[in-house]
Enzyme design. Structure first.
Site, mmCIF file in Angstrom:
data_model
loop_
_atom_site.group_PDB
_atom_site.id
_atom_site.type_symbol
_atom_site.label_atom_id
_atom_site.label_comp_id
_atom_site.label_asym_id
_atom_site.label_seq_id
_atom_site.Cartn_x
_atom_site.Cartn_y
_atom_site.Cartn_z
ATOM 1 N N LYS A 294 8.286 -4.961 -12.573
ATOM 2 C CA LYS A 294 9.177 -5.275 -13.710
ATOM 3 C C LYS A 294 10.419 -6.024 -13.264
ATOM 4 O O LYS A 294 10.952 -6.849 -14.003
ATOM 5 C CB LYS A 294 9.578 -4.015 -14.459
ATOM 6 N N VAL B 90 -17.473 -4.566 -14.881
ATOM 7 C CA VAL B 90 -17.048 -5.959 -14.681
ATOM 8 C C VAL B 90 -18.251 -6.907 -14.753
ATOM 9 O O VAL B 90 -18.161 -8.006 -15.307
ATOM 10 C CB VAL B 90 -16.341 -6.102 -13.301
ATOM 11 N N ILE C 292 0.786 4.025 -19.969
ATOM 12 C CA ILE C 292 0.646 3.878 -21.421
ATOM 13 C C ILE C 292 0.224 2.458 -21.777
ATOM 14 O O ILE C 292 0.911 1.504 -21.420
ATOM 15 C CB ILE C 292 1.971 4.202 -22.154
ATOM 16 N N CYS D 254 0.852 -1.197 0.000
ATOM 17 C CA CYS D 254 0.000 0.000 0.000
ATOM 18 C C CYS D 254 0.885 1.243 0.000
ATOM 19 O O CYS D 254 0.762 2.124 0.831
ATOM 20 C CB CYS D 254 -0.934 -0.033 1.215
ATOM 21 N N GLY E 244 4.220 7.432 -11.535
ATOM 22 C CA GLY E 244 3.325 8.224 -10.697
ATOM 23 C C GLY E 244 2.152 7.380 -10.230
ATOM 24 O O GLY E 244 1.773 6.400 -10.869
ATOM 25 N N GLY F 279 -0.088 1.307 -4.711
ATOM 26 C CA GLY F 279 -1.119 0.551 -3.985
ATOM 27 C C GLY F 279 -2.191 1.459 -3.410
ATOM 28 O O GLY F 279 -3.396 1.176 -3.523
ATOM 29 N N SER F 280 -1.781 2.579 -2.810
ATOM 30 C CA SER F 280 -2.754 3.510 -2.224
ATOM 31 C C SER F 280 -3.689 4.064 -3.287
ATOM 32 O O SER F 280 -4.900 4.183 -3.066
ATOM 33 C CB SER F 280 -2.039 4.709 -1.585
ATOM 34 N N VAL G 262 5.634 -1.673 -17.466
ATOM 35 C CA VAL G 262 6.420 -0.952 -18.479
ATOM 36 C C VAL G 262 5.651 0.287 -18.933
ATOM 37 O O VAL G 262 4.479 0.197 -19.312
ATOM 38 C CB VAL G 262 6.719 -1.825 -19.721
ATOM 39 N N LYS H 251 12.595 -3.342 -18.142
ATOM 40 C CA LYS H 251 11.482 -3.023 -19.040
ATOM 41 C C LYS H 251 11.807 -3.446 -20.477
ATOM 42 O O LYS H 251 10.933 -3.960 -21.191
ATOM 43 C CB LYS H 251 11.165 -1.524 -18.975
HETATM 44 N N1 LIG Z 1 5.793 4.393 -8.508
HETATM 45 C C1 LIG Z 1 5.648 4.307 -9.816
HETATM 46 O O1 LIG Z 1 5.530 5.318 -10.499
HETATM 47 C C2 LIG Z 1 5.619 2.968 -10.486
HETATM 48 C C3 LIG Z 1 5.358 2.902 -11.860
HETATM 49 C C4 LIG Z 1 5.293 1.659 -12.496
HETATM 50 C C5 LIG Z 1 5.517 0.510 -11.762
HETATM 51 N N2 LIG Z 1 5.789 0.610 -10.419
HETATM 52 C C6 LIG Z 1 5.978 -0.638 -9.696
HETATM 53 O O2 LIG Z 1 4.923 -0.784 -8.759
HETATM 54 C C7 LIG Z 1 5.375 -1.479 -7.621
HETATM 55 C C8 LIG Z 1 5.104 -0.634 -6.387
HETATM 56 O O3 LIG Z 1 5.779 0.596 -6.519
HETATM 57 P P1 LIG Z 1 5.530 1.819 -5.536
HETATM 58 O O4 LIG Z 1 6.129 2.994 -6.188
HETATM 59 O O5 LIG Z 1 4.114 1.860 -5.097
HETATM 60 O O6 LIG Z 1 6.471 1.385 -4.322
HETATM 61 P P2 LIG Z 1 6.353 1.802 -2.783
HETATM 62 O O7 LIG Z 1 7.680 1.530 -2.178
HETATM 63 O O8 LIG Z 1 5.762 3.139 -2.648
HETATM 64 O O9 LIG Z 1 5.281 0.759 -2.232
HETATM 65 C C9 LIG Z 1 5.545 -0.582 -1.945
HETATM 66 C C10 LIG Z 1 4.849 -0.891 -0.648
HETATM 67 O O10 LIG Z 1 4.909 -2.293 -0.436
HETATM 68 C C11 LIG Z 1 5.233 -2.515 0.907
HETATM 69 N N3 LIG Z 1 5.880 -3.808 1.054
HETATM 70 C C12 LIG Z 1 7.074 -4.176 0.550
HETATM 71 N N4 LIG Z 1 7.349 -5.440 0.925
HETATM 72 C C13 LIG Z 1 6.301 -5.857 1.659
HETATM 73 C C14 LIG Z 1 6.001 -7.064 2.340
HETATM 74 N N5 LIG Z 1 6.865 -8.061 2.349
HETATM 75 N N6 LIG Z 1 4.828 -7.162 2.985
HETATM 76 C C15 LIG Z 1 3.979 -6.123 3.003
HETATM 77 N N7 LIG Z 1 4.205 -4.942 2.383
HETATM 78 C C16 LIG Z 1 5.362 -4.828 1.732
HETATM 79 C C17 LIG Z 1 6.157 -1.381 1.288
HETATM 80 O O11 LIG Z 1 6.184 -1.183 2.681
HETATM 81 C C18 LIG Z 1 5.518 -0.204 0.540
HETATM 82 O O12 LIG Z 1 4.546 0.435 1.313
HETATM 83 C C19 LIG Z 1 6.860 -1.776 -7.882
HETATM 84 O O13 LIG Z 1 6.983 -3.050 -8.450
HETATM 85 C C20 LIG Z 1 7.242 -0.715 -8.882
HETATM 86 O O14 LIG Z 1 8.338 -1.102 -9.682
HETATM 87 C C21 LIG Z 1 5.833 1.795 -9.777
HETATM 88 N N1 LIG Z 2 11.311 4.814 -11.566
HETATM 89 C C1 LIG Z 2 10.508 4.594 -12.710
HETATM 90 C C2 LIG Z 2 9.066 4.421 -12.283
HETATM 91 C C3 LIG Z 2 8.226 3.792 -13.335
HETATM 92 O O1 LIG Z 2 8.520 2.456 -13.535
HETATM 93 C C4 LIG Z 2 10.653 5.776 -13.661
HETATM 94 O O2 LIG Z 2 11.283 6.771 -13.314
HETATM 95 O O3 LIG Z 2 10.168 5.701 -14.785
HETATM 96 NA NA NA Z 3 2.032 0.355 -19.566
#
Ligand SMILES: NC(=O)c1ccc[n+]([C@@H]2O[C@H](COP(=O)([O-])OP(=O)(O)OC[C@H]3O[C@@H](n4cnc5c(N)ncnc54)[C@H](O)[C@@H]3O)[C@@H](O)[C@H]2O)c1
Ligand SMILES: N[C@@H](CCO)C(=O)O
Ligand code: NA
Length: 432
Positions: A108, A37, A139, A15, A305, A19-20, A135, A208
């Site tokens: 990824k 759905v 998009i 979260c 984001g 996640g949030s 990825v 990616k």
């Molecule tokens: N932030 C972005 O813009 C973005 C874009 C594309 C993909 N992603 C992908 O999405 C995923 C999440 O990214 P994010 O930016 O939300 O990261 P984040 O670090 O903000 O969130 C991850 C959350 O998971 C929790 N967590 C980690 N391990 C855990 C466990 N074992 N049990 C319970 N909770 C656990 C962490 O405490 C954290 O709150 C990643 O795989 C990231 O590569 C992120």
């Molecule tokens: N850290 C990555 C988040 C998206 O995967 C970026 O800057 O594009």
């Molecule tokens: Na995409």
């Protein structure tokens, strides 16, 4: 409209940023999602590290937070993994699949190293495994590759798939600032992580590129198969030089289908300012596809984001939910082509090279000879003014396409030429 059936149970793992935003949208848009759905999507639990920490931005009621992800995934119809990292994400996704849940992930890092294991498990259970957010964030790119273009032959995927590095290079280009200063700003603005290694060293784009090449060419390409150079070596001088010759430096992921196999690479690249990738600014992403039938296609939007990434996650979730109701599942792994992965030495590109040479008669000829000896032809050459202090001048050359191995040998050769004081920069060029 579908007759609305029993709620589908959704478990969220993680979260954080993404996640949030996913949890928030599941609540705020519940009615529309249910209508699309054909059943309500009921959030039955959110796995976190600390269940007592309030997360008001997620809109999740405190009773839904749990630290017991292992049991949560066994109770869900659909599992959304947004924890990141390889473990425990991998074990939890496999456990969810084993219990018959459709799974959605943005991970990824995990897909780039262990995608085939997840695919095999999902295939065996006949459930969805989808990862659009992994990825280029929001998009729609992976579904077009897996579905819309499944009847076409993709020959090239080339694009900007990391927002943080694009922000940094774009800012350096616009202001002339040094990388270290812009990186600090990217961190302050929340684009780069506190530990920005995965972004600036190119690892994020590398994973990616592996996912893109696998889907585009129907063959397995793992993160380690992708040649990777990050942006830490790009100097303000490189950016200035690129500008002087009408180019801009971007961190590109480039995947090619050649007659001999597949090549995939990530590196800083000069592109002409007239190229559409040159006008991708800030933290935006853009990806070009070249295909046999469709020709050129371009995808552009926000690659990172909370809300943009949530958009892609929710699209996957709705599709997986529809499959739970209507039957069927999304595409399986398509890796039948089993193509060889070519080493970077066999890649052909143009190069930009900056040398410091003695400004004396015959030097240009000797430099040109070093290229000629490796069969490399020079496209253009530009000489800076002679510095009175040391009698040296800067030479900037752009080559015609050449094999990486030949260029590496040329650079070795140039270092042996007495008149060449230094080889200051070697960067690849695309889009000429
Ligand atoms: N932030 C972005 O813009 C973005 C874009 C594309 C993909 N992603 C992908 O999405 C995923 C999440 O990214 P994010 O930016 O939300 O990261 P984040 O670090 O903000 O969130 C991850 C959350 O998971 C929790 N967590 C980690 N391990 C855990 C466990 N074992 N049990 C319970 N909770 C656990 C962490 O405490 C954290 O709150 C990643 O795989 C990231 O590569 C992120
Ligand atoms: N850290 C990555 C988040 C998206 O995967 C970026 O800057 O594009
Ligand atoms: Na995409």
């Amino acid at each position: 409209m579908h007759p609305v059936t029993q709620p589908l149970k959704v478990a969220l793992l993680g979260c954080g940023v993404v996640g949030s935003a996913v949890a928030r949208q599941l609540t705020d848009d519940a009615e529309d999602l249910a209508a699309r759905v054909g059943a309500p999507l009921e959030l039955i639990g959110v796995a976190v590290r600390d269940a007592s920490q309030p997360r008001p931005e997620s809109g999740v009621t405190p009773d839904l937070f749990t630290t017991d992800a292992d049991s949560l995934v066994t109770r869900a119809d659909l599992v959304v993994e947004l924890m990141g990292g390889e473990e425990p994400a991998r074990s939890l996704l496999l456990r969810a699949i084993e219990h018959g849940a459709g799974v959605v992930t943005a991970n990824k890092a995990l897909l780039g190293t262990d995608g085939p294991t997840l695919y095999a498990a999902a295939d065996e259970r006949g459930v969805d495994l989808s990862f659009e957010a992994s990825v280029a964030g929001a998009i729609p790119l992976l579904r077009p590759l897996r579905e819309s273009l499944a009847g076409d032959d993709v020959q090239r995927v080339m694009g900007i798939v990391n927002g943080t590095t694009n922000f940094i290079l774009d800012k350096m280009d616009r202001t002339g600032a040094a990388l270290a200063d812009v990186l600090a700003e990217a961190q302050q603005l929340g684009y780069a992580e506190a530990d920005p290694t995965a972004d600036v060293e190119g690892y994020d784009a590398q994973a990616k590129a592996a996912i893109l090449a696998s889907l585009a060419f129907h063959t397995r390409v793992a993160t380690g198969d992708v040649h990777c150079e990050g942006i830490m070596g790009v100097t303000a001088e490189d950016i200035k030089d690129a500008r002087k010759i009408g180019m801009v430096i971007k961190l590109l992921a480039i995947c090619d289908r050649t007659p001999d196999g597949v090549s995939a690479r990530v590196h800083p690249t000069l592109v002409p300012r007239s190229h559409p990738l040159a006008s991708v600014h800030d933290a935006f992403n853009a990806v070009f596809l070249d295909t046999a039938l469709a020709g050129e296609l371009m995808f552009y939007g926000r690659g990172a984001g909370a809300r943009p990434t949530a958009s892609a996650v929710l699209g996957d979730l709705v599709q997986a939910a529809r499959h739970r109701i209507d039957g069927g599942h999304g595409p399986r792994e398509s890796a039948y082509a089993e193509l060889p992965i070519l080493p970077i030495a066999r890649t052909h590109t143009s190069y930009f090279i900056r040398l410091e040479v003695r400004d004396e008669p015959g030097v240009l000829a000797r430099v040109a000879n070093s290229f000629g000896a490796q069969g490399i032809s020079i496209e253009s050459m530009r000489q800076g003014v002679r510095r009175s202090a040391d009698g040296l001048a800067t030479l900037q050359l752009v080559t015609h396409p050449a094999a990486d191995a030949a260029l590496a040998a040329t650079v070795e050769g140039l270092r042996e030429v007495d008149d060449v004081h230094d080889v200051r920069s070697v960067l690849r060029v695309e889009g000429l």
